[in-house]
Scaffold this motif. Structure first.
Motif, PDB file in Angstrom:
ATOM      1  N   THR A 168       0.828  -1.270   0.139  1.00  0.00           N
ATOM      2  CA  THR A 168       0.082  -0.111   0.023  1.00  0.00           C
ATOM      3  C   THR A 168       0.713   1.124  -0.087  1.00  0.00           C
ATOM      4  N   ALA A 169       2.017   1.178   0.466  1.00  0.00           N
ATOM      5  CA  ALA A 169       2.883   2.466   0.678  1.00  0.00           C
ATOM      6  C   ALA A 169       3.410   2.638  -0.842  1.00  0.00           C
ATOM      7  N   ALA A 170       3.888   1.583  -1.689  1.00  0.00           N
ATOM      8  CA  ALA A 170       4.101   1.753  -3.071  1.00  0.00           C
ATOM      9  C   ALA A 170       2.912   2.157  -3.797  1.00  0.00           C
ATOM     10  N   LEU A 195       6.144  -8.922  -3.644  1.00  0.00           N
ATOM     11  CA  LEU A 195       6.204  -7.696  -3.144  1.00  0.00           C
ATOM     12  C   LEU A 195       7.550  -6.793  -3.726  1.00  0.00           C
ATOM     13  N   LEU A 196       8.397  -7.551  -4.363  1.00  0.00           N
ATOM     14  CA  LEU A 196       9.706  -6.938  -4.656  1.00  0.00           C
ATOM     15  C   LEU A 196       9.301  -5.941  -5.867  1.00  0.00           C
ATOM     16  N   PRO A 197       8.622  -6.170  -6.878  1.00  0.00           N
ATOM     17  CA  PRO A 197       8.418  -5.430  -7.956  1.00  0.00           C
ATOM     18  C   PRO A 197       7.678  -4.082  -7.567  1.00  0.00           C
ATOM     19  N   PRO A 198       6.790  -4.230  -6.983  1.00  0.00           N
ATOM     20  CA  PRO A 198       6.132  -2.725  -6.456  1.00  0.00           C
ATOM     21  C   PRO A 198       6.916  -1.717  -5.777  1.00  0.00           C
ATOM     22  N   LEU A 199       7.927  -2.590  -4.832  1.00  0.00           N
ATOM     23  CA  LEU A 199       8.771  -1.839  -3.991  1.00  0.00           C
ATOM     24  C   LEU A 199       9.761  -1.264  -5.041  1.00  0.00           C
ATOM     25  N   ALA A 200      10.168  -1.962  -5.977  1.00  0.00           N
ATOM     26  CA  ALA A 200      11.398  -1.428  -6.548  1.00  0.00           C
ATOM     27  C   ALA A 200      10.874  -0.321  -7.589  1.00  0.00           C
ATOM     28  N   THR A 201       9.746  -0.516  -8.035  1.00  0.00           N
ATOM     29  CA  THR A 201       9.299   0.376  -9.305  1.00  0.00           C
ATOM     30  C   THR A 201       8.483   1.733  -8.362  1.00  0.00           C
TER      31      THR A 201
END
Length: 182
Positions: free
Chosen positions: A61-63, A145-151
Motif C-alpha cells: 500500500t505504501a508503493a 512484494l519486490l516489484p512494486p517496491l522497486a518500481t
C-alpha cells in the motif's frame, strides 16, 4: 501528456512529454503490481474491497500510495516533474491554457486516487478478506512484494533526482539537445 508536449512545439514541453513516457510507465506499473498483490494475496478485485488494506499489506500500500501521488503530480515524485516541464514549456511557447489543463488533470487524478488511499489507510479492515493467503512473516510472497517496491522507489528516485545525470529526464534532455542543436 505526451501528445500535449509534442503539440506545444517547444523543446521544454517536448522533453516533458517524452519523459512522461518513462514516468507514466513507472507509476502505472507500480499501481498494477499492487493491484495484483491485493488480488493474489487477499482476493480483492474491487476498490470497495480495499478497506483497511494498508494495515494488512503496508508495504504494498505504501508503493501504491507513492504511485498514486505521483499520478496526481505531488512533488517531488516523477509525475510532478512531467507536469512541471510541460507547464514550463507551454508558458515559454505562450500557451498558458496548458496550465489549466494540467491543473484539471491533477484534480481529476486526486478525485480518483485520494478516496482509494483514504479507504486503504483509514477505513477499518473487514473481518475476513475474500480469499486471503498467508505468507509467514511477509505480507505477501516476497517475489510479489519486490516489484512494486522497486518500481515505487523508482517513482521517488525519478522525481527527487530528476536533475541527476542518470535520471530519465537527463537522458531525454541529452537526446533533445542533439535534436534541437543547430
Amino acid at each position: 501528456y505526451i501528445v500535449l508536449g509534442a503539440a506545444i512545439l517547444g523543446p521544454v514541453a517536448t522533453i516533458g512529454g517524452l519523459v512522461h513516457l518513462v514516468h507514466q510507465g513507472l507509476m502505472k506499473i507500480t499501481l498494477f503490481f499492487c493491484a495484483g498483490n491485493y488480488a493474489e494475496t487477499l482476493g480483492t478485485h474491487r476498490v470497495s474491497e480495499m478497506n483497511g488494506v494498508g494495515r494488512r499489506m503496508p508495504w504494498t500500500t505504501a508503493a501504491f500510495t507513492v504511485a498514486a501521488l505521483g499520478m496526481i503530480g505531488v512533488p517531488p515524485l516523477a509525475g510532478y516533474v512531467t507536469k512541471w516541464y510541460l507547464q514550463k514549456g507551454a508558458i515559454q511557447a505562450g500557451n498558458q491554457w496548458v496550465a489549466l489543463v494540467l491543473g484539471a488533470s491533477s484534480l481529476l487524478n486526486a478525485a480518483y486516487f485520494l478516496p482509494i488511499l483514504y479507504r486503504a489507510w483509514f477505513n477499518p479492515p473487514p473481518e475476513r478478506w475474500p480469499a486471503e493467503h498467508r505468507f509467514g512473516r511477509w505480507e505477501t510472497h516476497w517475489m510479489l512484494l519486490l516489484p512494486p517496491l522497486a518500481t515505487g522507489a523508482l517513482v521517488v528516485w525519478a522525481g527527487v533526482f530528476a536533475e541527476s545525470p542518470f535520471s530519465p529526464l537527463a537522458w531525454v534532455k541529452l537526446i533533445a539537445a542533439r535534436e534541437y542543436a543547430p
